[in-house]
Design an enzyme around this catalytic site. Structure first.
Site, PDB file in Angstrom:
ATOM      1  N   GLY A 135       0.811  -1.211   0.000  1.00 23.68           N
ATOM      2  CA  GLY A 135       0.000   0.000   0.000  1.00 23.68           C
ATOM      3  C   GLY A 135       0.842   1.257   0.000  1.00 23.68           C
ATOM      4  N   ARG A 136       0.151   2.398  -0.155  1.00 27.73           N
ATOM      5  CA  ARG A 136       0.781   3.715  -0.070  1.00 27.73           C
ATOM      6  C   ARG A 136       2.034   3.831  -0.929  1.00 27.73           C
ATOM      7  NH1 ARG A 136      -0.098   5.860   6.187  1.00 27.73           N
ATOM      8  NH2 ARG A 136      -2.363   5.915   6.047  1.00 27.73           N
ATOM      9  N   GLY A 137       1.857   3.615  -2.210  1.00 24.24           N
ATOM     10  CA  GLY A 137       3.025   3.635  -3.063  1.00 24.24           C
ATOM     11  C   GLY A 137       3.052   4.701  -4.158  1.00 24.24           C
TER      12      GLY A 137
END
Length: 442
Positions: free
Chosen positions: A305-307
């Site tokens: 996530g959060r890439g």
């Protein structure tokens, strides 16, 4: 809306229990075979240093590094938003031998080129903290989730609390970096362990060829590798970051401008996974009110996530991000997550075995994600060059059309974006794997 000074997530990852598809397993094993010495080393104990044996290839783009040392003490010069960053150029060159010396050299007001020749271990430097934590995720597939440290953010409200002890380094202590510094490692076994770097209201900093690892990885809020708040002209290049409790890189509410993050190896392999798949969820969180960031030629491996996650706040809030020629490799979750207030140009990125390359228009951000010849050609009238298309392999999810042309007249109109010629996307996996991380440039 002003966010918490540490990192206020807009949402937590869902309590999923993912089994890796056969195609992901095959790809991963292929990499492990090809780079066995590197990945085996990364999986060893905390005191073991890492090495990477590669054959450097020539890119077809304007790259950020060369084999020559510039006056800044770093190898090469940055492109993208950090163009013009000189770090410790003109200052004294020092080689610290103790943790106390390094702390002083980083934080004082003297212009310095700081050469690291070993791993500086700050894990127990500030002792331990006794506190409480909650269990927000339950894995039923054999993986161990992170626990979440109880703090003022309130994520543990209403949850059962458990007594825990964790290292104060990382969780509430970081190494302060002042303006006009170059931090550069020698070889592949130099850097810091157990603590991160924080850059608050500073300018002109280069961080190159170091490891930052092992910050309370079992705990959310255990530590960020690099914190930016009100920073300008910062080049983060050819580093290896792994096993942290929170973000690999986070930008806080005050604007962070002139930032380039290039040629780094972000290794999400973890024993404590919030997404229950052995992958690190907290990769990049960008929250600054007027951030300008280039993310280029990085290896983003085994994350979920959060890439990045960028934006999420209304009002006088606008973030510009150029995401170019990155290799997303085995991501068991989402990569790009552009929320309201963000302006993202994504070109020339390669997604290999990525479940969700882009969270889509429902996230609320403005994005131009290049997928076709027509998408690429449309850049010409705004940028004076065609864009490079992104590519997803057959094991990756699809991306719905995201073609907000106002992105091209904002991010695309910047001279540092127009003047950057991406390499062809087909070349990205081989080039990035051979040229990212430590031990390549110095």
């Amino acid at each position: 809306m002003k966010v918490n000074a540490v990192d206020s997530p807009t949402r937590a990852p869902p309590p999923v229990t993912l089994a890796l598809p056969a195609c992901i397993k095959m790809t991963t094993f292929g990499m492990l075979t090809h780079y066995s010495s590197y990945y085996q080393c990364l999986a060893t104990t905390a005191t073991t240093t890492t090495t990477k044996t590669t054959t450097t290839t020539k890119a077809t783009t304007t790259t950020t590094t060369s084999t020559s040392t510039s006056s800044s003490g770093a190898k090469g010069t940055p492109v993208g938003f950090a163009t013009g960053t000189t770090g410790g150029a003109g200052g004294v060159t020092v080689t610290p031998t103790t943790t106390a010396e390094l702390l002083t050299y980083l934080s004082d007001s003297t212009t310095r080129i700081i050469v690291l020749t070993k791993i500086f271990d700050y894990t127990s430097y500030y002792g331990t903290t006794s506190g409480q934590a909650c269990k927000l995720w339950t894995c039923t597939n054999g993986y161990t989730p992170q626990m979440t440290i109880e703090n003022s953010v309130g994520q543990c409200d209403g949850q059962t609390l458990y007594d825990v002890t964790y290292y104060t380094s990382g969780a509430s202590k970081a190494l302060t970096v002042n303006s006009n510094k170059t931090i550069i490692g020698k070889g592949s076994s130099a850097g810091i362990k157990g603590i991160g770097l924080t850059l608050v209201n500073v300018s002109n900093v280069i961080i190159q060829n170091i490891q930052i690892t092992d910050l309370n990885a079992e705990y959310v809020w255990g530590g960020d590798a690099i914190n930016l708040s009100g920073a300008t002209k910062v080049w983060i290049d050819h580093n290896y970051i792994a096993r942290v409790g929170r973000q690999f890189i986070v930008s806080h509410y005050d604007p962070n401008t002139g930032i380039t993050i290039s040629n780094n190896y972000f290794d999400g392999t973890t024993s404590y996974s919030a997404s229950c798949n052995g992958m690190h969820y907290w990769v990049f969180l960008f929250l600054g009110t007027a951030d300008q960031i280039t993310i280029m030629q990085n290896h983003i491996y085994h994350t979920s996530g959060r890439g990045p996650h960028i934006g999420g706040y209304t009002g006088d809030y606008s973030q510009q991000l150029h995401l170019v020629n990155n290799f997303y490799d085995n991501v068991g979750g989402h990569a790009i997550d552009a929320e309201v207030g963000s302006i993202v140009l994504a070109e020339g990125n390669y997604f290999q075995a990525v479940t969700t390359p882009d969270t889509g228009a429902s996230a609320g951000g403005s994005e131009y994600f290049v997928q076709t010849v027509a998408d690429a050609a449309a850049c010409s009238s705004y940028m004076g060059r065609v864009c490079e298309w992104n590519r997803q392999d057959s094991a990756s999810g699809t991306v719905a059309s995201r073609l907000t042309t106002s992105v091209l007249s904002t991010v695309g109109s910047q001279s540092v974006v127009k003047g950057l010629k991406p390499m062809g996307v087909a070349d990205v996996p081989a080039y990035v794997q051979a040229n990212s991380g430590v031990g390549i440039v110095n």
